[in-house]
Scaffold this active site. Sequence first.
Site, PDB file in Angstrom:
ATOM      1  N   SER A   1       0.850  -1.189   0.000  1.00  0.00           N
ATOM      2  CA  SER A   1       0.000   0.000   0.000  1.00  0.00           C
ATOM      3  C   SER A   1       0.887   1.240   0.000  1.00  0.00           C
ATOM      4  O   SER A   1       1.730   1.382  -0.882  1.00  0.00           O
ATOM      5  CB  SER A   1      -0.968  -0.023   1.188  1.00  0.00           C
ATOM      6  OG  SER A   1      -1.885   1.037   1.113  1.00  0.00           O
ATOM      7  N   THR A   2       0.759   2.109   1.004  1.00  0.00           N
ATOM      8  CA  THR A   2       1.516   3.356   1.029  1.00  0.00           C
ATOM      9  C   THR A   2       3.016   3.093   0.944  1.00  0.00           C
ATOM     10  O   THR A   2       3.564   2.339   1.739  1.00  0.00           O
ATOM     11  CB  THR A   2       1.208   4.147   2.315  1.00  0.00           C
ATOM     12  OG1 THR A   2      -0.204   4.224   2.487  1.00  0.00           O
ATOM     13  CG2 THR A   2       1.793   5.552   2.233  1.00  0.00           C
TER      14      THR A   2
ATOM     15  N   HIS B   1      -2.536  -0.981  -3.511  1.00  0.00           N
ATOM     16  CA  HIS B   1      -3.709  -0.123  -3.357  1.00  0.00           C
ATOM     17  C   HIS B   1      -3.552   1.133  -4.208  1.00  0.00           C
ATOM     18  O   HIS B   1      -2.779   2.026  -3.886  1.00  0.00           O
ATOM     19  CB  HIS B   1      -3.893   0.268  -1.885  1.00  0.00           C
ATOM     20  CG  HIS B   1      -4.121  -0.898  -0.982  1.00  0.00           C
ATOM     21  ND1 HIS B   1      -3.840  -0.868   0.365  1.00  0.00           N
ATOM     22  CD2 HIS B   1      -4.606  -2.142  -1.232  1.00  0.00           C
ATOM     23  CE1 HIS B   1      -4.143  -2.035   0.908  1.00  0.00           C
ATOM     24  NE2 HIS B   1      -4.604  -2.822  -0.045  1.00  0.00           N
TER      25      HIS B   1
ATOM     26  N   MET C   1      -0.035   1.072   5.105  1.00  0.00           N
ATOM     27  CA  MET C   1      -0.809   1.326   6.315  1.00  0.00           C
ATOM     28  C   MET C   1      -1.956   0.328   6.403  1.00  0.00           C
ATOM     29  O   MET C   1      -2.553  -0.038   5.401  1.00  0.00           O
ATOM     30  CB  MET C   1      -1.362   2.757   6.284  1.00  0.00           C
ATOM     31  CG  MET C   1      -1.980   3.212   7.575  1.00  0.00           C
ATOM     32  SD  MET C   1      -0.707   3.436   8.842  1.00  0.00           S
ATOM     33  CE  MET C   1      -1.704   4.095  10.189  1.00  0.00           C
TER      34      MET C   1
ATOM     35  N   ASP D   1      -4.345  -5.034   5.763  1.00  0.00           N
ATOM     36  CA  ASP D   1      -4.593  -5.855   4.582  1.00  0.00           C
ATOM     37  C   ASP D   1      -3.385  -6.745   4.295  1.00  0.00           C
ATOM     38  O   ASP D   1      -2.257  -6.269   4.215  1.00  0.00           O
ATOM     39  CB  ASP D   1      -4.881  -4.959   3.379  1.00  0.00           C
ATOM     40  CG  ASP D   1      -5.451  -5.721   2.200  1.00  0.00           C
ATOM     41  OD1 ASP D   1      -6.000  -6.808   2.415  1.00  0.00           O
ATOM     42  OD2 ASP D   1      -5.364  -5.216   1.065  1.00  0.00           O
TER      43      ASP D   1
END
Length: 349
Positions: free
Chosen positions: A163-164, A189, A282, A285
């Site tokens: 993600s991030t 993401h 973050m 998931d």
Amino acid sequence: MMIKVLVVDDSALIRSLLSEIIKNEPNFLLVGAASDAYVARDMVNQYRPDVITLDVEMPKVDGLTFLEKLMKARPTPVIMISSLTEQGAEVTLRALELGAVDYLAKPKLDIAKGIEEYRQEIVFKIKTAALAKLSSKPKSTRTQSSPALRFKTTEKIIAIGASTGGTEAIKTVLTAMPIDSPGIVITQHMPPGFTTSFAKRLNALCRITVLEAQGDERIVPGHAYLAPGDRHLTVVRSGADYRIVLTDGPRVSGHKPSVDVMFESVAESVASNALAVVLTGMGKDGALGIRYIAEHGGFTMAQDEATSLIFGMPQEAIKTGCVKQVVGLESISCKLIEVLNAMGKDYRI
């Protein structure tokens, strides 16, 4: 702890909207709203913000130029505000390469419900950005080489979730993978359109072929398949082959595409032939999915805290007790090849 936020945008309407969101949020402190890079530079020096929201398109000095100068002079977590267009995606990906932590689409100002959803998203992203660990070292442009893959097979599948901070982490891993590596599936993401541009950018940099998944592809060695920004990517067994199925279900673990959805399908279809990696990001998931992979005999790995921009997702995966190796980002591709070569010798990792 108060998070000091600086808004930089040439649109008075966007500055006003972002400013109101920030001012009305507990633990946020709006230190200023700048209309151009020159005003922003002075505010950065005066207020030393914890997080900056930065418009990509600005007069006088564009957002990328300002960002590049900022990251050299005073590294600060930056959230880019960009349009959800192909050009916007390209510029945003370049901003992430230059050191931006995250990005956010320009808000839709004509729908009340949309504004509330936007408020929740910007608050979450500012809180996340404030936790980011920025490296003071310049990023290397040299592609790291992995050991030779001595074990050739179509049975192994590598699954990567992020993600991030994931765009740069995924690039680091994939650019070091050998051309004959096992098929790779990836969930990052990102919104629709951005995944298309991201896959094209990776394909131009890597020895392997990188594609945005279209659905029903046969997964073959030397190829990586990126989940599109509005679909869950799953892997199914079809005879002797593995194939990709895209589904349009609800968000899982707060996301679509979801790492948990991908990992669970890999666990069920690939079992002990799976290698799963959780990279920076973050949230949680991937944590449930990594447990499924381990329970089905697959190999599991997570990025370490020192090299993670945001340690949330790797940390949650590690907390399950199902991660076999915690590895620094630059070493992940080498470790994957080592594990594959060891699997080829038929001994337990």
